[in-house]
Design a protein around this motif. Sequence first.
Motif, PDB file in Angstrom:
ATOM      1  N   VAL A  76      -2.806 -25.650  16.693  1.00 48.28           N
ATOM      2  CA  VAL A  76      -4.023 -26.616  16.738  1.00 48.28           C
ATOM      3  C   VAL A  76      -5.070 -25.472  17.340  1.00 48.28           C
ATOM      4  CG1 VAL A  76      -6.445 -27.726  16.622  1.00 48.28           C
ATOM      5  CG2 VAL A  76      -3.420 -28.574  16.051  1.00 48.28           C
ATOM      6  N   ALA A  77      -5.862 -24.797  17.662  1.00 46.45           N
ATOM      7  CA  ALA A  77      -6.742 -23.589  18.086  1.00 46.45           C
ATOM      8  C   ALA A  77      -8.455 -23.952  17.428  1.00 46.45           C
ATOM      9  CB  ALA A  77      -6.958 -22.706  17.011  1.00 46.45           C
ATOM     10  N   ALA A  78      -9.084 -24.634  18.473  1.00 44.90           N
ATOM     11  CA  ALA A  78     -10.105 -24.917  18.159  1.00 44.90           C
ATOM     12  C   ALA A  78     -11.545 -23.964  18.973  1.00 44.90           C
ATOM     13  CB  ALA A  78     -10.608 -26.430  17.890  1.00 44.90           C
ATOM     14  N   ILE A  79     -12.724 -23.886  18.147  1.00 43.88           N
ATOM     15  CA  ILE A  79     -13.825 -23.012  18.871  1.00 43.88           C
ATOM     16  C   ILE A  79     -15.046 -24.208  18.990  1.00 43.88           C
ATOM     17  CG2 ILE A  79     -14.173 -21.346  17.599  1.00 43.88           C
ATOM     18  CD1 ILE A  79     -14.661 -20.084  19.695  1.00 43.88           C
ATOM     19  N   PRO A  80     -15.885 -24.489  19.544  1.00 46.92           N
ATOM     20  CA  PRO A  80     -17.308 -25.298  19.994  1.00 46.92           C
ATOM     21  C   PRO A  80     -17.997 -24.340  19.516  1.00 46.92           C
ATOM     22  CG  PRO A  80     -16.425 -25.662  21.956  1.00 46.92           C
ATOM     23  CD  PRO A  80     -15.554 -24.870  21.540  1.00 46.92           C
ATOM     24  N   SER A  81     -19.426 -24.645  18.787  1.00 44.59           N
ATOM     25  CA  SER A  81     -20.404 -23.653  18.684  1.00 44.59           C
ATOM     26  C   SER A  81     -21.437 -24.513  18.758  1.00 44.59           C
ATOM     27  CB  SER A  81     -20.282 -22.429  17.659  1.00 44.59           C
ATOM     28  OG  SER A  81     -21.585 -22.211  17.752  1.00 44.59           O
ATOM     29  N   THR A  82     -23.028 -23.859  18.772  1.00 42.98           N
ATOM     30  CA  THR A  82     -23.913 -24.958  18.070  1.00 42.98           C
ATOM     31  C   THR A  82     -24.539 -23.732  16.792  1.00 42.98           C
ATOM     32  OG1 THR A  82     -24.962 -23.161  19.424  1.00 42.98           O
ATOM     33  CG2 THR A  82     -25.015 -25.159  20.653  1.00 42.98           C
ATOM     34  N   SER A  83     -23.964 -23.371  16.052  1.00 47.03           N
ATOM     35  CA  SER A  83     -23.685 -22.543  14.971  1.00 47.03           C
ATOM     36  C   SER A  83     -23.035 -22.905  14.316  1.00 47.03           C
ATOM     37  CB  SER A  83     -23.528 -21.049  15.066  1.00 47.03           C
ATOM     38  OG  SER A  83     -24.607 -20.404  15.991  1.00 47.03           O
ATOM     39  N   MET A  84     -22.239 -22.922  12.825  1.00 45.62           N
ATOM     40  CA  MET A  84     -21.786 -23.481  11.654  1.00 45.62           C
ATOM     41  C   MET A  84     -21.306 -22.598  11.349  1.00 45.62           C
ATOM     42  SD  MET A  84     -22.945 -25.167   8.413  1.00 45.62           S
ATOM     43  CE  MET A  84     -20.852 -25.696   6.795  1.00 45.62           C
ATOM     44  N   PRO A  85     -19.973 -22.709  11.560  1.00 42.28           N
ATOM     45  CA  PRO A  85     -19.179 -21.353  10.693  1.00 42.28           C
ATOM     46  C   PRO A  85     -19.812 -20.620   9.725  1.00 42.28           C
ATOM     47  CG  PRO A  85     -17.833 -23.254  11.159  1.00 42.28           C
ATOM     48  CD  PRO A  85     -19.548 -23.988  11.143  1.00 42.28           C
ATOM     49  N   THR A  86     -19.913 -18.709   9.421  1.00 40.34           N
ATOM     50  CA  THR A  86     -20.019 -18.638   8.034  1.00 40.34           C
ATOM     51  C   THR A  86     -18.844 -18.642   7.282  1.00 40.34           C
ATOM     52  OG1 THR A  86     -21.539 -17.334   9.767  1.00 40.34           O
ATOM     53  CG2 THR A  86     -20.944 -16.260   7.757  1.00 40.34           C
ATOM     54  N   ILE A  87     -19.489 -18.718   6.279  1.00 37.87           N
ATOM     55  CA  ILE A  87     -17.727 -18.846   5.428  1.00 37.87           C
ATOM     56  C   ILE A  87     -18.370 -17.766   4.613  1.00 37.87           C
ATOM     57  CG2 ILE A  87     -16.457 -20.203   3.680  1.00 37.87           C
ATOM     58  CD1 ILE A  87     -17.752 -22.761   5.896  1.00 37.87           C
ATOM     59  N   TRP A  88     -17.521 -17.196   3.904  1.00 36.23           N
ATOM     60  CA  TRP A  88     -17.697 -16.093   2.538  1.00 36.23           C
ATOM     61  C   TRP A  88     -16.639 -16.142   1.797  1.00 36.23           C
ATOM     62  CZ3 TRP A  88     -17.463 -14.378   7.133  1.00 36.23           C
ATOM     63  CH2 TRP A  88     -16.830 -13.325   7.621  1.00 36.23           C
ATOM     64  N   ASN A  89     -16.161 -15.564   0.690  1.00 37.57           N
ATOM     65  CA  ASN A  89     -15.551 -15.732  -0.240  1.00 37.57           C
ATOM     66  C   ASN A  89     -15.138 -14.171  -0.842  1.00 37.57           C
ATOM     67  OD1 ASN A  89     -13.952 -18.134   0.029  1.00 37.57           O
ATOM     68  ND2 ASN A  89     -15.763 -19.205  -1.348  1.00 37.57           N
ATOM     69  N   HIS A  90     -14.215 -13.217  -0.880  1.00 38.13           N
ATOM     70  CA  HIS A  90     -14.236 -12.213  -1.958  1.00 38.13           C
ATOM     71  C   HIS A  90     -13.354 -12.422  -2.987  1.00 38.13           C
ATOM     72  CE1 HIS A  90     -14.447  -8.054  -2.640  1.00 38.13           C
ATOM     73  NE2 HIS A  90     -12.508  -7.965  -2.361  1.00 38.13           N
ATOM     74  N   LEU A  91     -13.568 -12.786  -3.908  1.00 39.40           N
ATOM     75  CA  LEU A  91     -12.366 -13.016  -5.029  1.00 39.40           C
ATOM     76  C   LEU A  91     -12.722 -11.890  -6.435  1.00 39.40           C
ATOM     77  CD1 LEU A  91     -13.771 -16.735  -5.620  1.00 39.40           C
ATOM     78  CD2 LEU A  91     -11.791 -15.999  -4.253  1.00 39.40           C
ATOM     79  N   ARG A  92     -11.749 -10.856  -6.104  1.00 41.28           N
ATOM     80  CA  ARG A  92     -11.795 -10.131  -7.716  1.00 41.28           C
ATOM     81  C   ARG A  92     -11.441 -10.449  -8.508  1.00 41.28           C
ATOM     82  NH1 ARG A  92      -9.299  -4.485  -5.016  1.00 41.28           N
ATOM     83  NH2 ARG A  92     -10.793  -4.848  -2.917  1.00 41.28           N
TER      84      ARG A  92
END
Length: 92
Positions: A76-92
């Motif tokens: 497991v790897a986890a990191i706390p933050s006060t920001s929501m993760p930035t999520i994006w998709n790159h689909l071709r």
Amino acid sequence: MAVFVMLTVDLNRGVTEEARDKFNEALKQEQWTKLTLTTTWYAKFKEGVTEAGALDTTKVDVTNAASHAGITNYEVAAIPSTSMPTIWNHLR
């Protein structure tokens, strides 16, 4: 300010699809959101929860999900933050 935790979990050595499904369901029940990235989740914790408290809860949630699924070998790897993760998709 709310705390978010981004979490990645690798289930190791011959984990069955049934065990993976049970593990995933257990984390969903604890309000974790699975990203489309294969092993990545995030959760939003209530206002006032510290980063240390969020990580403690993360450890409990992952341990419980693994136990529920009969999984004993994982990383497991986890990191706390006060920001929501930035999520994006790159689909071709």
